[in-house]
Write a protein that holds these residues in place. Structure first.
Motif, short mmCIF file in Angstrom:
data_model
loop_
_atom_site.label_atom_id
_atom_site.label_comp_id
_atom_site.label_asym_id
_atom_site.label_seq_id
_atom_site.Cartn_x
_atom_site.Cartn_y
_atom_site.Cartn_z
N PRO A 1 0.82 -1.22 0.00
CA PRO A 1 0.00 0.00 0.00
C PRO A 1 0.85 1.26 0.00
N SER A 58 -9.45 -1.20 6.20
CA SER A 58 -10.68 -1.27 5.42
C SER A 58 -10.43 -1.86 4.04
N SER A 59 -9.39 -1.42 3.41
CA SER A 59 -9.07 -1.92 2.07
C SER A 59 -8.71 -3.40 2.10
N LYS A 85 -11.88 -5.62 2.82
CA LYS A 85 -12.81 -5.72 1.70
C LYS A 85 -12.21 -6.45 0.51
N THR A 126 -10.45 -5.26 -1.67
CA THR A 126 -10.56 -4.42 -2.87
C THR A 126 -9.26 -3.67 -3.10
N PHE A 127 -8.19 -4.16 -2.49
CA PHE A 127 -6.91 -3.48 -2.57
C PHE A 127 -6.41 -3.47 -4.00
#
Length: 557
Positions: free
Chosen positions: A365, A411-412, A415, A417-418
């Motif tokens: 990230p 959060s990423s 989910k 959805t990274f």
């Protein structure tokens, strides 16, 4: 020997200036003893000099230079003075006193009078060099035998070389300026080496004293210009079976570094009387070197994968030819699949390679942001290895992680959805472990978390953590996720950090040894080269070489 150096008329003349550029009549030696900071003009640039026994003066230098934690190099009056502060082997002594006069990384003595916490915080080594110009000798006497001697350039900027420039740029840092009237036409920083426990030199920076000395290579091809990477760039030009590496140009996203890099290429071409026929560049599409290469007409251009270049360079350095295995571990390298590689086992030679194994992928990230913030990678590893439980562990053991940053990353990840790029970086794994163990949560300089993790390790420890090696779609995957559960359990029990640091190193040694044995069985290849910045880690390098050698591998680095 050059006669003009000794002539009082046409030889060099020195001047001591104050911040206004006015000549002062005081002795530089006396000013240093009083705690002043002096910018000293050398061969390839300026140093900032200060009394290395004066803690307050060193703190002032750190504050003015905005250099919070990166270790300072020191210069001692002579070898005998260096021996009072450091442990020096015969091989290290040979390099210290060599004509090249590099900075040599040495083990510091525990009973030294030096203020360790401000010279080399968090580590037990010192970068030491001896005087290598006549002017340097005039900065010492029997009372003052050791100085901080650090590069005088502003962080990330090119080396300062001009008398007017140094007054303009360092007026708020240095108290006085010791200059001379010889121009510096070719900026060049000090070389830095470390002698491994195998008594072999490792170059952390190959510059003054070694550049532009050629390196014999086993392949004699048409002249090639290899452009290097984006950070801490060096380029290379080949000619008639020799490779000529440049000095370091710094990070090329800085315009003046990029400009010096381009001027350096022209200077080397003229010096070597050669016109390259091939330009080689990294695969990363956004590197300045890649963009420049693609804009050059009338040249054959070849993109080379970063880790294959690591492998091939180690092969060439050892005069090897033919196919072999390469274990390459570093922080960042653009992979052929668009991921950020960093822990790879390759099979190849100088013409082609294939990837046989890598560290298990996980998200990176923020890219370079995460490289500066080890606590981010610790959170990613905890959540990827332990799920929701990892988040609560991060809240407890990563105090440097800001709540908004934690919530966004968590959060990423939750989910799934990274959209960030995936990585197999070994450097980021070191960062994550260092942060979780509370050793280093922020990298104030490149590699800080990994360096301090190594320095703290208890080498008497012999255990290692669990890992998994699986084959997925013809690719071997090295998975350290099982290690994190055990690591957290030991932290909760209050286990010694030094023991856990060593067990982590031994885990990698065991895992790398096992995968190389598997691949030897598959390929029949018994030669392996170790390359990449991670192998500056002496625990990992020495332990792995000994382990592989005991299993009848031929190992090179």
């Amino acid at each position: 020997h050059a006669q003009p150096n000794a002539c009082p008329v046409c030889g060099p003349h020195t001047s001591l200036l104050n911040r206004r550029g006015e000549v002062v009549g005081e002795s530089p030696l006396d000013l240093l003893k009083q705690g002043n900071i002096i910018a000293v003009k050398g061969l390839g640039g300026f140093h900032l000099a200060v009394d290395a026994t004066n803690a307050q003066a060193i703190k002032t230098l750190r504050q003015r230079k905005q250099r919070d934690a990166k270790p300072f190099a020191i210069m001692t009056r002579n070898l005998q003075a260096a021996q009072r502060f450091c442990m020096i082997s015969e091989v290290e002594e040979k390099w210290l006193t060599s004509p090249q006069a590099p900075i040599v990384i040495l083990a510091a003595k525990d009973d030294s009078i030096l203020p360790k916490e401000v010279i080399h915080p968090g580590i037990n080594t010192l970068g030491v060099m001896l005087p290598y110009t006549p002017l340097h000798y005039l900065l010492f006497d029997q009372e003052l035998e050791i100085l901080i001697m650090t590069s005088a350039n502003i962080s990330d900027d090119p080396l300062i070389t001009g008398n007017k420039e140094v007054l303009e740029k360092l007026g708020a840092i240095a108290d006085f300026f010791l200059v001379h009237n010889r121009e510096i036409y070719n900026p060049c920083d000090d070389s830095v080496i470390r002698i491994t426990s195998l008594n072999t030199p490792q170059y952390l920076r190959r510059a003054r004293g070694f550049v532009p000395q050629g390196i014999k290579i086993p392949v004699n091809s048409e002249p090639v210009l290899a452009l290097g990477g984006e950070m801490k760039n060096t380029f290379c030009i080949t000619r008639q079976g020799e490779a000529f590496l440049s000095q370091h140009w710094g990070d090329l996203d800085h315009y003046r570094n990029y400009s010096n890099f381009l001027h350096g290429i022209e200077r080397f071409k003229a010096m070597l009387a050669v016109e390259p026929q091939v330009i080689v560049h990294d695969l990363h599409p956004d590197y300045q070197t890649t963009r420049w290469a693609k804009n050059q007409a009338d040249f054959k251009k070849i993109g080379v994968q970063h880790h294959w270049a690591h492998m091939a360079s180690a092969m060439a350095d050892n005069g090897l030819e033919g196919e072999m295995l390469g274990l390459v571990c570093d922080g960042t390298g653009w992979g052929t699949d668009g991921a950020v590689w960093g822990c790879e086992v390759l099979r190849g030679d100088y013409r082609c390679f294939s990837r046989l194994a890598h560290l298990k992928y996980l998200p990176l990230p923020g890219g370079d942001v995460t490289a500066r913030k080890p606590y981010r990678m610790a959170l990613v590893y905890l959540m990827m290895a332990l799920g929701q439980k990892g988040l609560s562990i991060a809240e407890e053991y990563l105090p440097a992680l800001p709540v908004p940053e934690k919530e966004l990353l968590a959060s990423s990840l939750q989910k799934k959805t990274f959209r960030e790029v995936q990585t197999s970086s070994c450097g980021r794994l070191f960062d994550a472990v260092s942060a979780l163990l509370g050793i280093c949560s922020l990298n104030n300089y490149e590699g800080q978390a990994a360096i301090e993790l190594e320095d703290l390790a208890d080498t008497n420890q012999t255990d290692y953590y669990d890992y998994i090696i699986n084959k997925e779609e013809n690719m071997w995957i090295m998975d350290v996720f099982p290690m994190w559960q055990q690591l957290v359990a030991e932290i909760k029990k209050g286990g010694p950090v030094s023991a856990m640091a060593q067990k982590f190193h031994l885990t990698l040694i065991q895992m790398f040894s096992e995968i190389l044995v598997k691949l030897r069985d598959e390929t029949g290849l018994n030669r392996v080269v170790l390359s990449g910045g991670v192998f500056h880690n002496q625990i990992l390098l020495t332990g792995l070489m000994q382990n592989l050698t005991s299993q009848d591998f031929s190992v090179y680095q």
